[in-house]
Motif scaffolding. Structure first.
Motif: not given
Lengths: 204, 341
Positions: A142, A172, A175-176, A179, A182-183, A186-187, A196, B256, B258, B263-265, B267, B287, B289, B306-308
């Motif tokens: 960072y 972070l 956000f994770m 996320h 949402q994952a 949506n998956a 995770r 987000t 997919s 999936v990725f988001s 922000y 993951t 970011a 952020v996403g896989e």
């Protein structure tokens, strides 16, 4: 002298010739042009390595060859040689077959490639405790002078430049975990997205 | 006589081949379809491990559907006791991303194709999907399915699906060089067994309760009033096959995407310049970011993806995003966007 020979010779001088090339060169070593070039390369190489000797221009190969010929060939019966050369030929064939087999496997069956990959260690950097968020450490670079990973080979260069601010870290984490929700929706991977999310990360 | 014998043999052979066929006639995509339903619709509990790099955690999960609503409790078995409890998501409310894996998604694909042009195709055009035999996972017979990414913009997966219930028993995520990024695997799982209501109750003092779903099926969460900056983001590049999905109750401005599997988001948030440097990237397991400040005059806005997905994808998405302000005046970034001058 063919271009291929020249290439093989050049490779040999750089210690990069493979066995096949070496064999080819040796079998064609009666070619005077090849011999002359070989000798020149040798002198040049020796000169570059600062070990040139005043005898290096003398070709003693004929004398050695003669000496070898005059030696008795005990145990080298013709049929032994024949079997020997057959064995070499067979092993070359086997090597080619093995090569083709591996090649085909890689192309046709992802499972094998992936299974093979399982035995390999994970991304080098990932093993480092410094990159796990759990310990509240910087888990990536960072800052402006960070070492960016090369996106082309996707190999993260985990060089910790500095701890990022607690603020950035908590963001972070937020956000994770968002996320992850949402994952999950949506998956179709069941509970994986929340697995995770490191527990410490969600905890505020 | 001979004819009769031939007939009998043919019939037996036919019967056998039919049986064999009946057992294995599910294609890889059929299995994925089944998996996508099982994880939401079934009652199950089990213990699984989640591993990435040198980190390995064991978790327990309990999932039930009561009155059409999903309840899930996830408990970390190692370290400090932590629980995540997800409540009340309608089991029949299938978000767009999840729909992409289903075989009855023809209509949604057609809609997507209309929206995104002919570019949008089915999952098989982004992943090579193949059955890879059977194996045994968590003491159960599992069907192995490989989903190999067709491009470098997404990761590949090897999934093992329970042949009886359709639940996902093991998942390995690989990068494009075959390295394993994360490994998820059940060691014990029981599906279709009665689960007592108290098993869903929190054991720890401070469980994380996730209820930020839309309260009723089909009802979109209320959007904050005023202009949202996320709506002004113009993604000039997105990896093929990714679609924007329904927002959930957002605490941040976010969007987000997919492709049905990954999936990725994105922000957006204001971070004053005094907060210092926030640019950087991070990886944990699969993951990734990436955070960066936008260019002036939006340098107070931090854009985080952020996403896989491989870092390559995350970087490209991040680099390709532009915020198109309706008014280029600097005042547009006032604390409350609704009251901008």
């Amino acid at each position: 002298m063919s271009e291929k020979q020249a290439e093989s010779l050049s490779a040999l001088m750089d210690n990069e010739a493979n066995e096949l090339e070496l064999h080819r060169l040796l079998s064609q070593s009666q070619d005077s042009e090849l011999r002359a070039r070989w000798s020149r390369y040798h002198i040049a190489r020796s000169a570059m390595r600062n070990d040139v000797s005043s005898f290096s221009h003398i070709d003693i190969s004929a004398a050695i060859s003669e000496a070898v010929d005059s030696e008795s060939t005990v145990g080298k019966k013709p049929w032994v040689r024949a079997i020997g050369s057959m064995a070499v030929a067979a092993s070359v064939t086997l090597a080619i077959m093995v090569g083709v087999r591996v090649y085909n496997t890689q192309l046709s069956d992802g499972a094998d490639v992936m299974a093979a990959a399982q035995d390999r260690p994970a991304v080098q950097g990932v093993e480092l405790p410094a990159i796990t968020l759990q310990q509240g450490e910087t888990f990536a670079s960072y800052g402006t002078d960070q070492a960016r990973p090369d996106p082309r080979n996707n190999q993260p260069v985990v060089r910790v430049v500095r701890r990022h601010s607690p603020y950035a870290q908590s963001r972070l984490q937020d956000f994770m975990s968002q996320h992850a929700e949402q994952a999950t929706l949506n998956a179709n991977l069941g509970v994986i997205p929340y697995a995770r999310v490191n527990d410490d990360r969600v905890q505020q | 006589m001979l004819n009769l014998r031939t007939l009998v043999i043919s019939l037996i052979w036919l019967a056998f081949s039919f049986c064999a066929h009946a057992q294995d006639n599910r294609s890889a995509t059929d299995w994925l379809d089944r998996m996508s339903r099982a994880s939401r619709e079934l009652d199950y509990f089990g213990v699984f491990s989640y591993e990435h790099g040198a980190s390995n955690q064991t978790l327990r999960v309990i999932h039930v559907v009561r009155d059409g609503l999903e309840y899930e409790r996830l408990m970390h078995m190692d370290g400090e006791p932590h629980e995540i409890i997800r409540k009340g998501h309608p089991a029949d409310c299938i978000h767009s991303g999840a729909r992409l894996m289903r075989s009855d998604s023809r209509q949604i694909r057609r809609n997507l194709a209309e929206r995104f042009g002919a570019d949008y195709q089915e999952l098989q055009s982004y992943y090579q999907i193949a059955l890879a035999g059977e194996e045994r996972v968590a003491g159960r017979r599992a069907v192995k399915i490989i989903l190999r990414a067709n491009d470098d913009y997404r990761n590949s997966y090897v999934l093992s699906i329970d042949a009886n219930s359709g639940l996902l028993l093991r998942s390995l995520m690989h990068d494009n060089q075959g390295r394993i990024l994360e490994r998820f695997q059940f060691s014990i799982i029981a599906a279709g067994v009665p689960i007592e209501a108290e098993m869903l109750e929190a054991e720890t003092a401070n469980p994380i309760i996730v209820t930020n779903h839309h309260p009723e099926p089909g009802v979109q969460p209320e959007q904050p009033t005023g202009q949202r900056m996320i709506d002004l983001v113009d993604f000039q590049w997105l990896p093929r096959g990714f679609i924007a999905v329904e927002p959930i109750e957002p605490s941040y401005e976010s969007i987000t995407f997919s492709d049905g599997l990954a999936v990725f988001s994105v922000y957006l948030e204001r971070v004053s310049l005094e907060m210092g440097d926030v640019d950087g990237w991070a990886q944990q397991g699969g993951t990734m970011a990436l955070a960066r400040r936008l260019a002036p005059p939006l340098q107070e806005v931090v854009f985080t993806v952020v996403g896989e997905l491989p870092l390559l994808t995350i970087e490209r998405v991040s680099a390709s995003a532009r915020v198109v302000l309706p008014n280029q005046a600097e005042g547009v970034l006032s604390e409350t966007p609704a009251t901008q001058q």
